[in-house]
Motif scaffolding. Sequence first.
Motif, PDB file in Angstrom:
ATOM      1  N   ARG A  60      41.325  39.006  48.516  1.00  0.00           N
ATOM      2  CA  ARG A  60      42.055  39.866  47.578  1.00  0.00           C
ATOM      3  C   ARG A  60      43.349  40.394  48.202  1.00  0.00           C
ATOM      4  NH1 ARG A  60      37.002  42.803  44.505  1.00  0.00           N
ATOM      5  NH2 ARG A  60      36.801  41.168  42.951  1.00  0.00           N
ATOM      6  N   PHE A  81      38.181  51.427  52.885  1.00  0.00           N
ATOM      7  CA  PHE A  81      37.834  52.036  51.595  1.00  0.00           C
ATOM      8  C   PHE A  81      37.292  53.410  51.940  1.00  0.00           C
ATOM      9  CE2 PHE A  81      37.287  47.467  50.625  1.00  0.00           C
ATOM     10  CZ  PHE A  81      38.218  47.362  49.615  1.00  0.00           C
ATOM     11  N   GLU A 111      41.877  39.840  37.116  1.00  0.00           N
ATOM     12  CA  GLU A 111      42.046  39.103  38.365  1.00  0.00           C
ATOM     13  C   GLU A 111      42.539  37.681  38.075  1.00  0.00           C
ATOM     14  OE1 GLU A 111      38.543  39.772  40.608  1.00  0.00           O
ATOM     15  OE2 GLU A 111      39.190  38.484  42.260  1.00  0.00           O
ATOM     16  N   LEU A 113      46.229  37.989  37.020  1.00  0.00           N
ATOM     17  CA  LEU A 113      47.143  38.505  38.045  1.00  0.00           C
ATOM     18  C   LEU A 113      47.269  37.582  39.244  1.00  0.00           C
ATOM     19  CD1 LEU A 113      46.242  42.274  37.850  1.00  0.00           C
ATOM     20  CD2 LEU A 113      48.325  41.160  37.083  1.00  0.00           C
ATOM     21  N   LYS A 163      41.485  46.967  56.546  1.00  0.00           N
ATOM     22  CA  LYS A 163      41.407  47.505  55.188  1.00  0.00           C
ATOM     23  C   LYS A 163      40.288  48.535  55.147  1.00  0.00           C
ATOM     24  CE  LYS A 163      41.860  48.083  50.786  1.00  0.00           C
ATOM     25  NZ  LYS A 163      43.049  48.718  50.227  1.00  0.00           N
ATOM     26  N   ARG A 186      50.635  50.540  42.802  1.00  0.00           N
ATOM     27  CA  ARG A 186      50.305  50.820  44.191  1.00  0.00           C
ATOM     28  C   ARG A 186      48.832  50.651  44.510  1.00  0.00           C
ATOM     29  NH1 ARG A 186      53.847  53.705  46.886  1.00  0.00           N
ATOM     30  NH2 ARG A 186      52.235  54.825  48.012  1.00  0.00           N
ATOM     31  N   ARG A 187      47.980  50.586  43.502  1.00  0.00           N
ATOM     32  CA  ARG A 187      46.561  50.687  43.809  1.00  0.00           C
ATOM     33  C   ARG A 187      45.885  49.317  43.951  1.00  0.00           C
ATOM     34  NH1 ARG A 187      42.917  50.018  39.623  1.00  0.00           N
ATOM     35  NH2 ARG A 187      43.677  50.134  37.474  1.00  0.00           N
ATOM     36  N   ASN A 188      44.624  49.347  44.430  1.00  0.00           N
ATOM     37  CA  ASN A 188      43.818  48.136  44.473  1.00  0.00           C
ATOM     38  C   ASN A 188      43.440  47.737  43.057  1.00  0.00           C
ATOM     39  OD1 ASN A 188      43.793  48.263  47.254  1.00  0.00           O
ATOM     40  ND2 ASN A 188      41.863  49.413  47.314  1.00  0.00           N
ATOM     41  N   LEU A 189      43.359  46.446  42.836  1.00  0.00           N
ATOM     42  CA  LEU A 189      42.980  45.996  41.504  1.00  0.00           C
ATOM     43  C   LEU A 189      42.189  44.695  41.674  1.00  0.00           C
ATOM     44  CD1 LEU A 189      45.498  45.987  38.553  1.00  0.00           C
ATOM     45  CD2 LEU A 189      43.448  44.585  38.595  1.00  0.00           C
ATOM     46  N   PRO A 190      40.914  44.650  41.394  1.00  0.00           N
ATOM     47  CA  PRO A 190      40.100  45.712  40.802  1.00  0.00           C
ATOM     48  C   PRO A 190      39.810  46.852  41.780  1.00  0.00           C
ATOM     49  CG  PRO A 190      38.729  43.840  41.379  1.00  0.00           C
ATOM     50  CD  PRO A 190      40.138  43.422  41.632  1.00  0.00           C
ATOM     51  N   GLY A 232      47.352  39.642  46.939  1.00  0.00           N
ATOM     52  CA  GLY A 232      48.164  40.773  46.495  1.00  0.00           C
ATOM     53  C   GLY A 232      47.449  41.682  45.510  1.00  0.00           C
ATOM     54  N   LEU A 233      46.131  41.575  45.431  1.00  0.00           N
ATOM     55  CA  LEU A 233      45.379  42.462  44.536  1.00  0.00           C
ATOM     56  C   LEU A 233      45.060  43.766  45.249  1.00  0.00           C
ATOM     57  CD1 LEU A 233      42.910  39.808  43.101  1.00  0.00           C
ATOM     58  CD2 LEU A 233      44.770  40.898  41.860  1.00  0.00           C
ATOM     59  N   MET A 234      44.987  43.697  46.577  1.00  0.00           N
ATOM     60  CA  MET A 234      44.737  44.896  47.373  1.00  0.00           C
ATOM     61  C   MET A 234      45.778  44.961  48.473  1.00  0.00           C
ATOM     62  SD  MET A 234      40.669  44.992  47.929  1.00  0.00           S
ATOM     63  CE  MET A 234      39.572  45.340  46.558  1.00  0.00           C
ATOM     64  N   ARG A 235      46.026  46.168  48.923  1.00  0.00           N
ATOM     65  CA  ARG A 235      47.013  46.356  49.982  1.00  0.00           C
ATOM     66  C   ARG A 235      46.257  46.643  51.271  1.00  0.00           C
ATOM     67  NH1 ARG A 235      52.520  49.541  49.158  1.00  0.00           N
ATOM     68  NH2 ARG A 235      51.229  51.193  48.334  1.00  0.00           N
ATOM     69  N   ARG A 284      51.944  42.702  37.647  1.00  0.00           N
ATOM     70  CA  ARG A 284      51.158  43.795  37.075  1.00  0.00           C
ATOM     71  C   ARG A 284      51.912  44.472  35.934  1.00  0.00           C
ATOM     72  NH1 ARG A 284      47.949  46.851  41.988  1.00  0.00           N
ATOM     73  NH2 ARG A 284      47.105  44.969  42.924  1.00  0.00           N
TER      74      ARG A 284
END
Lengths: 296, 525
Positions: free
Chosen positions: A48, A14, B376, B379, A12, B520-524, A52-55, B385
Amino acid sequence: MTEAIDATGLVKRFGPVAALDGLELHVATGEVHGFLGPNGAGKTTTIRILLGLMRHNGGSVSLLGGNPWTEATALHRRLAYVPGDVTLWPTLTGGEVIDLLGRLRGGLDLRRKADLLERFQLDPRKKGRTYSKGNRQKVALIAALSSDVELLILDEPTSGLDPLMEEVFREVVLEEKRRGDRTVLLSSHILAEVEALCDRLTIIRDGRTVETGTLSDMRHLTRTTIQAELAGPPDGLATLTGVHAFQLDHDRVRFDVDTEALEPALQKLVQVGVRSLVSQPPSLEELFLRQYQADR
Amino acid sequence: MTGTGKLVRLILRRDRVVLPLWVVLLGLVPAGYVASFEGLFPTAAERVAYAQVSASNAGFVTLYGPLHGSSLGELVAWRAGFLPVLVALCALLTVIRHTRADEEAGRTELIGAAAIGRPAPLAAALITTCAASLLLGAVLTAAMLGQGMPGAGSVAFGAEMALTGCSFAGVGAITAQLTSSARSARSIALVVLGVAFVLRVGGDVSALGDGSLSWLSWLSPLGWVQHLFPYGENDWWPAVLAVLFTIGTAGLAAVLLTRRDFGAGLLPARLGPSSAAAGLRSPFALAWRLHRGLLLGWTIGFALLGLIFGGVGGSVLDIAADNPDLGDIFARLGGSSALVDSYFAGTAGIVGLIAACYAVQATLRLRDEEQSGHAEAVLTTAVSRYTWAGTHLLFSLLGPVVVLAAEGLATGLAYPQGDLGAILAGTLVQLPAVWVLAALAVLAFGLIPRLSAVAWAGPALCLLILLVGQTLQLDQWFLDLSPFTHVPHLPGGDASVTPLVTLTLIAALLTAAGIAGLRRRNLPD
């Protein structure tokens, strides 16, 4: 046995920073798995991704046999999550949050909830903004633990809890473990907690897995501390491979030695002649400190 | 008081953008009125006619306060009569931000453990806010002098705004001591401001009639400062009241501070239900809980606005009858010959823009939920989402329908001789333009979450176009940037459907793009 969590070569990024750089995490169904690493190692990022909060940018990951990114909603019915820093809606009471999160997951066990409220000594009538950090943590823990789910993901769940409440937490997790069908991923800094609860553990640093296995596996990787009074000068001992932190004071020596170098080191001592010998077994604490400290 | 100086510097550092912004902007607004009044009413006779009508109109007196004279300065000072409310708002929010909000967030604890006196944070917040208010007054005075206005009046005018800021800094300081949450402190302070406004209005409007309740104005800090009557009486003794009020409230806040524990309020925190009501079981139920207060507040505000606009409506004809030039201007603004119609079409545009602010605020709740970690929690349950964002967007898209309908109905009720249906339609046709600005906020939230606040640029640009576009006769392409430019002017104008459909389609596309980005984005993030 199927794996509840199966992450291979996870990457991952950033921007230019790689938060995870080929991380491996394998958690078998039904086990309590410790997930350790210094701050900033990538524990929360990994969690995360699992949620599934981040890809992720590379590698592969599967959670309860599914893809955590594309099947997030369906998978979330089968798991509960407690974040490391719980924030509550300021105008909702603790009891309302517990019920709401349970219902959004697909139902909660009211008897279990009542029991946990009692044991964690939480007043569910207070508004979210009036709880202390420890009490906010309890709200999230009770919401997660009273949901009937296959997998619990707990990110430093006892931060902010007092020792009595930590003990309650341990009892509750051991109860979950005895049921046998629940998997727990426990990220923690508290060694006693990990030692008491976890079957296996994974240690990560700088986004990479550095150790994984059972606690007894890990003990083999640690160093024994030797203190001895000798009959003569211990020539060559200081430069022996696997000997660390060597100190010599007249006829007394003190050094740490890797498990695999224990035998040659002892042979050296015997050759010189030993008057007294103290050996300290490897401690988990030392293991962690060594694994946590990068490049020392 | 140890460390107060250091804390003042800390506040100035943290507010280095916001503080100068309100000090300078609010300070410069009245100077802009000078030129516009000179242009609208170039002769003394016209000003007298305008003043006579305005001074006896309940709607104008409600908004701006009492008007005694007809000199240019008096008209400008009177027209700036709503400004004290904005100054008061900025002052009390600033004080609460640097007292209770910091204490609630735990920042004061960090500072309190250093060599800082217990009252220092309160003192620093009050000193900074009062200094900012005085500076605002100075900016205003200087700007008015720069426009060639008389000296004594300009100083009194500046003092009016400065003293309002100081008075409500004191109010904020007291409410910050009452509750443990900054949110409640703000709510109580806003209620105090609202009551002060209503008392001022009650007294001033009563003075138009038999005057039996005109003493009500003297119960309100907003009433005192307006009785300075800059450029007219230049009466200074109400200023003494405001100074005493500031000292009194600041002193009381300091006493209350010593009577309470750190982190606690004087009012006890209330307990709520121990388990959730049966209805609190869906993402929508949660969104309703989070949005209902905001929606209710805006709806009440819009209804009041409608009553004021409707009430003023009757006097529009009177003004125009006495002043043909003004009639021309209204006709030009509305693009229609029927004067009252163009007045209501004009107010509908303003109301639509305000509704867009609500829509943007409601949309950016998504970002608040994300940043606070609440998203968070939701979700990671079986909520997608789409569902999560959708439940909040219901409020940013349908909330404006509610508030605009409330405003249209209230306007129609307050102006019974008008056509309620036509007035309501004029308000509701603003919706597609409101949606476009809300959709821009969705787009920002989905694609550039960290810069979500740029969504406020939409309403800001539209406001700029509304305020200066017509007057400065800017190019049409610039005016066209505002979706409100394309909305039909109703009642009275062409009820063309094409722009409404086009705007709605644009809003739908922008929303879809924002949601796709969110997926498609990160959350948070």
